[in-house]
Scaffold this active site. Structure first.
Site, short mmCIF file in Angstrom:
data_model
loop_
_atom_site.label_atom_id
_atom_site.label_comp_id
_atom_site.label_asym_id
_atom_site.label_seq_id
_atom_site.Cartn_x
_atom_site.Cartn_y
_atom_site.Cartn_z
N ASN A 1 0.81 -1.21 0.07
CA ASN A 1 -0.17 0.00 -0.02
C ASN A 1 0.96 1.14 0.20
OD1 ASN A 1 0.41 -0.26 2.97
ND2 ASN A 1 -0.91 -1.91 2.63
N SER B 1 -8.29 -0.47 0.22
CA SER B 1 -8.07 -1.92 0.63
C SER B 1 -8.80 -2.85 -0.32
CB SER B 1 -8.93 -2.22 2.33
OG SER B 1 -8.51 -3.49 2.54
N GLU C 1 -3.52 -1.34 6.64
CA GLU C 1 -2.43 -0.53 7.25
C GLU C 1 -2.41 0.89 7.25
OE1 GLU C 1 -0.85 -2.83 8.83
OE2 GLU C 1 -0.15 -4.33 7.55
#
Ligand SMILES: [Zn+2]
Length: 228
Positions: free
Chosen positions: A29, A45, A76
């Site tokens: 990410n 996500s 995260e």
């Protein structure tokens, strides 16, 4: 639409990381902070990179609350926002599960100085965190614990790599250089019967870095690379 330029760059850096083979599927990410608003554009996500659109990118505040976006932000997100809250030098974060850095995370407390270029661009040692609970504040805490005010990369134990820059260009470069050094290190250990290979003398790294920053490349500093 908030942070349209940052959102575009989040889409682009995901595709670039995919092309370079340091992410696959939906792993990894990316986030970029906007200095003016203090807001952060972050990957959604669970959406594959080739299908991620500018609209899918989520805008969150420094505490990870969604400010704009229809998707859920990266699992995260707490790690990204915690690092940006704690360290002012970080405006762009690249997190990958790149293979060799992850191997190193299972066997060493840090990646030692094994490649000259990685040493002068990223630093002599890349620290490995303690084990952090994924998708929780805990993993962010584990990263922040081993960072310093000029950290460019941290290896996350049994997980992957996270790098920090002023821009994605910088953070992506650090990701590539750490992965390259980790690959050489793992293969050198194997070729050397598991014994520590020859390393870059750590006491020379500071001085080499100064020379490198002054003398390498073209005056405008747009090229990258070392050792040749
Ligand atoms: Zn991860």
């Amino acid at each position: 639409v908030l942070l349209i330029e940052q959102r575009k760059r989040v889409v682009e850096v995901g595709l670039e990381a995919l092309r370079r083979g340091i992410v696959h599927g939906t792993a990894g990410n990316f986030s970029e902070r906007d200095r003016e608003s203090g807001l952060i554009a972050i990957s959604p996500s669970g959406i594959p990179y080739p299908r991620t659109t500018v609209e899918d990118v989520v805008v969150v505040d420094l505490d990870g609350r969604v400010v704009e976006g229809t998707r859920r932000p990266s699992s995260e997100t707490p790690m990204h926002t915690m690092v940006m809250r704690a360290f002012d030098h970080v405006d762009a974060i690249v997190h990958t599960h790149s293979h060799y850095a992850t191997v190193v995370s299972t066997i060493r407390p840090y990646l030692p100085p094994v490649l000259t270029e990685t040493c002068v661009v990223v630093g002599a040692r890349v620290p490995v965190t303690r084990y952090g609970l994924t998708a929780m504040e805990d993993i962010g805490q584990s990263v922040v614990e081993v960072m310093t005010p000029d950290s460019r990369a941290v290896i996350m134990r049994n997980h992957g790599l996270i790098t920090f820059g002023k821009s994605f260009e910088e953070a992506l470069l650090y990701s590539m250089l750490v992965e390259e050094a980790a690959e050489v290190y793992v293969q050198a250990l194997a070729a050397n019967g598991g014994k520590e290979p020859n390393l870059v003398p750590e006491e020379l790294v500071g001085e080499m870095t100064e020379r490198f920053n002054i003398g390498y490349g073209q005056p405008r500093g747009e090229e990258r690379g070392a050792g040749s």
